[in-house]
Design a protein around this motif. Structure first.
Motif, mmCIF file in Angstrom:
data_model
loop_
_atom_site.group_PDB
_atom_site.id
_atom_site.type_symbol
_atom_site.label_atom_id
_atom_site.label_comp_id
_atom_site.label_asym_id
_atom_site.label_seq_id
_atom_site.Cartn_x
_atom_site.Cartn_y
_atom_site.Cartn_z
ATOM 1 N N ASN A 77 0.811 -1.221 0.000
ATOM 2 C CA ASN A 77 0.000 0.000 0.000
ATOM 3 C C ASN A 77 0.844 1.270 0.000
ATOM 4 N N SER A 78 2.135 1.126 0.292
ATOM 5 C CA SER A 78 3.001 2.299 0.353
ATOM 6 C C SER A 78 3.569 2.675 -1.007
ATOM 7 N N ASN A 79 3.366 1.822 -2.017
ATOM 8 C CA ASN A 79 3.889 2.125 -3.348
ATOM 9 C C ASN A 79 3.064 3.194 -4.046
ATOM 10 N N PHE A 80 3.728 3.968 -4.900
ATOM 11 C CA PHE A 80 3.055 4.932 -5.770
ATOM 12 C C PHE A 80 3.161 4.363 -7.182
ATOM 13 N N ASN A 81 2.027 3.932 -7.723
ATOM 14 C CA ASN A 81 2.003 3.202 -8.992
ATOM 15 C C ASN A 81 1.672 4.120 -10.163
ATOM 16 N N VAL A 82 2.560 4.119 -11.137
ATOM 17 C CA VAL A 82 2.362 4.861 -12.387
ATOM 18 C C VAL A 82 2.110 3.825 -13.476
ATOM 19 N N ILE A 83 1.045 4.005 -14.238
ATOM 20 C CA ILE A 83 0.677 3.004 -15.244
ATOM 21 C C ILE A 83 0.547 3.638 -16.620
ATOM 22 N N CYS A 84 0.889 2.860 -17.645
ATOM 23 C CA CYS A 84 0.741 3.262 -19.049
ATOM 24 C C CYS A 84 0.127 2.091 -19.797
ATOM 25 N N SER A 85 -0.471 2.388 -20.933
ATOM 26 C CA SER A 85 -1.080 1.325 -21.728
ATOM 27 C C SER A 85 -0.977 1.683 -23.201
ATOM 28 N N GLY A 86 -0.444 0.748 -23.990
ATOM 29 C CA GLY A 86 -0.332 0.998 -25.418
ATOM 30 C C GLY A 86 0.706 0.094 -26.053
ATOM 31 N N GLN A 97 6.577 2.626 -8.548
ATOM 32 C CA GLN A 97 6.494 1.436 -9.384
ATOM 33 C C GLN A 97 5.852 1.827 -10.715
ATOM 34 N N PHE A 98 6.479 1.432 -11.812
ATOM 35 C CA PHE A 98 5.986 1.747 -13.147
ATOM 36 C C PHE A 98 5.493 0.468 -13.818
ATOM 37 N N HIS A 99 4.289 0.527 -14.394
ATOM 38 C CA HIS A 99 3.668 -0.633 -15.032
ATOM 39 C C HIS A 99 3.282 -0.252 -16.465
ATOM 40 N N ILE A 100 3.840 -0.966 -17.442
ATOM 41 C CA ILE A 100 3.564 -0.686 -18.851
ATOM 42 C C ILE A 100 2.780 -1.857 -19.427
ATOM 43 N N LEU A 101 1.545 -1.592 -19.826
ATOM 44 C CA LEU A 101 0.667 -2.624 -20.384
ATOM 45 C C LEU A 101 0.750 -2.592 -21.902
ATOM 46 N N GLY A 102 0.876 -3.763 -22.522
ATOM 47 C CA GLY A 102 0.905 -3.817 -23.977
ATOM 48 C C GLY A 102 2.055 -4.651 -24.493
ATOM 49 N N GLN A 103 1.993 -4.942 -25.776
ATOM 50 C CA GLN A 103 3.061 -5.702 -26.429
ATOM 51 C C GLN A 103 3.406 -5.012 -27.743
ATOM 52 N N GLY A 104 4.556 -5.393 -28.320
ATOM 53 C CA GLY A 104 4.954 -4.759 -29.565
ATOM 54 C C GLY A 104 6.426 -4.973 -29.857
ATOM 55 N N PRO A 105 6.913 -4.408 -30.967
ATOM 56 C CA PRO A 105 8.267 -4.703 -31.456
ATOM 57 C C PRO A 105 9.393 -4.154 -30.583
ATOM 58 N N LEU A 106 9.094 -3.245 -29.659
ATOM 59 C CA LEU A 106 10.143 -2.655 -28.837
ATOM 60 C C LEU A 106 10.357 -3.390 -27.511
ATOM 61 N N ARG A 107 9.699 -4.496 -27.303
ATOM 62 C CA ARG A 107 9.772 -5.136 -25.984
ATOM 63 C C ARG A 107 11.216 -5.481 -25.586
ATOM 64 N N GLU A 108 11.968 -6.091 -26.478
ATOM 65 C CA GLU A 108 13.338 -6.484 -26.144
ATOM 66 C C GLU A 108 14.206 -5.257 -25.869
ATOM 67 N N GLU A 109 14.040 -4.225 -26.670
ATOM 68 C CA GLU A 109 14.819 -3.003 -26.469
ATOM 69 C C GLU A 109 14.485 -2.346 -25.130
#
Length: 294
Positions: A112-121, A149-161
């Protein structure tokens, strides 16, 4: 068939000649900045495609832009008549999002002490995730905001990079590539901040969806959409694009003044309901179809 509705410029290239032969009415839809679309997604015959697209758009019955910013750019970039290009915002189904928000979901964070930043794309250079990860590096490794804590939702060609960059910066415990999510909304709802670090857009649906989820939002002031959606920052924060320090400053400012940004959430959701709703969008599309069919 009475009307052709082509939702991408690739389809416009095909449907233009076809409707000329058949005499079918045609609506050509534009969902992104047209110039940046060609630069980022076309590597061959770019000038030829631009010339062909200009002819295809000029011969359409209506060119439909998803935002006013895209409309203005279409008129300028392709030399189209003002009367040919219209705007109908892409509609957001708020009722569907509300239903999905009630579904069970994994916990975004185990503290509960985390500050979560989320993105999607999609994991593509257009979305600017490299700059967000560099901002995370500043915030966590330099400014010592370990609760982030940063959470990035999604898949695509840049995942490995992106994975390599996260490893290089030592952020494996703080930046998470969570892949494609069937129901992203229940995760977005759990976050303290939604971030859109894009380099260009048309009308970013994910920003509108986050506003429906009643999460404070932060977006780059990219062409086009975020400024139009947020009304110059009235309903969320805008920062310069390609600027990790500006992103880091804005995220840090949100953490330190969270009540201020959380107070915008009800008005932000109301803006989506009153301007970008499914009912309004469908009504405007129906009126356009009847106009052309009549």
């Amino acid at each position: 068939m009475d009307i052709i509705y082509d939702p991408t410029y690739q389809m416009t290239l095909i449907s233009g000649p076809a409707t000329k032969i058949t005499g079918t009415k045609r609506i050509s839809v534009v969902v992104n900045d047209p110039q940046k679309d060609l630069i980022h997604y076309e590597t061959r015959f770019r000038r030829t495609k631009r010339r062909l697209l200009r002819k295809r758009y000029q011969s359409a019955d209506v060119v439909l832009a998803v935002s006013k910013g895209v409309r203005d750019k279409m008129i300028k970039y392709y030399g189209l008549a003002d009367s040919l290009v219209r705007t109908i915002y892409y509609p957001i189904d708020t009722e569907r999002i509300d239903r999905l928000l009630k579904e069970p979901s994994e916990l975004l964070s185990d503290s509960n002490s985390n500050f979560n930043v989320i993105c999607s794309g999609r994991l593509h250079s257009q979305k600017g995730y490299v700059y967000l990860i560099e901002a995370a590096h500043q915030l966590i490794n330099i400014r010592k905001h370990d609760q982030l804590q940063f959470h990035i939702l999604g898949q695509g060609p840049l995942r490995e990079e992106l994975s390599a960059l996260i490893h290089q910066l030592g952020l494996e415990q703080s930046v998470h590539l969570k892949g494609f999510q069937m129901n992203p909304f229940s995760l977005i709802k759990q976050a303290q901040l939604f971030c859109l670090p894009s380099l260009f857009e048309g009308l970013p649906n994910t920003l509108l969806e986050a506003m429906v989820c009643e999460v404070p939002v932060l977006a780059t002031d990219c062409p086009h959409g975020p400024r139009e959606i947020l009304k110059q920052g009235e309903f969320g924060q805008l920062v310069p694009l390609k600027d990790p320090t500006a992103l880091a400053d804005a995220i840090e400012g949100t953490m330190l003044n969270y009540d201020k940004w959380q107070a915008l959430v009800p008005a932000a959701r109301k803006r989506v309901e009153e301007t970008f709703s499914l009912k309004i969008g469908m009504q405007k599309h129906e009126e356009l179809f009847l106009e052309l069919h009549g």
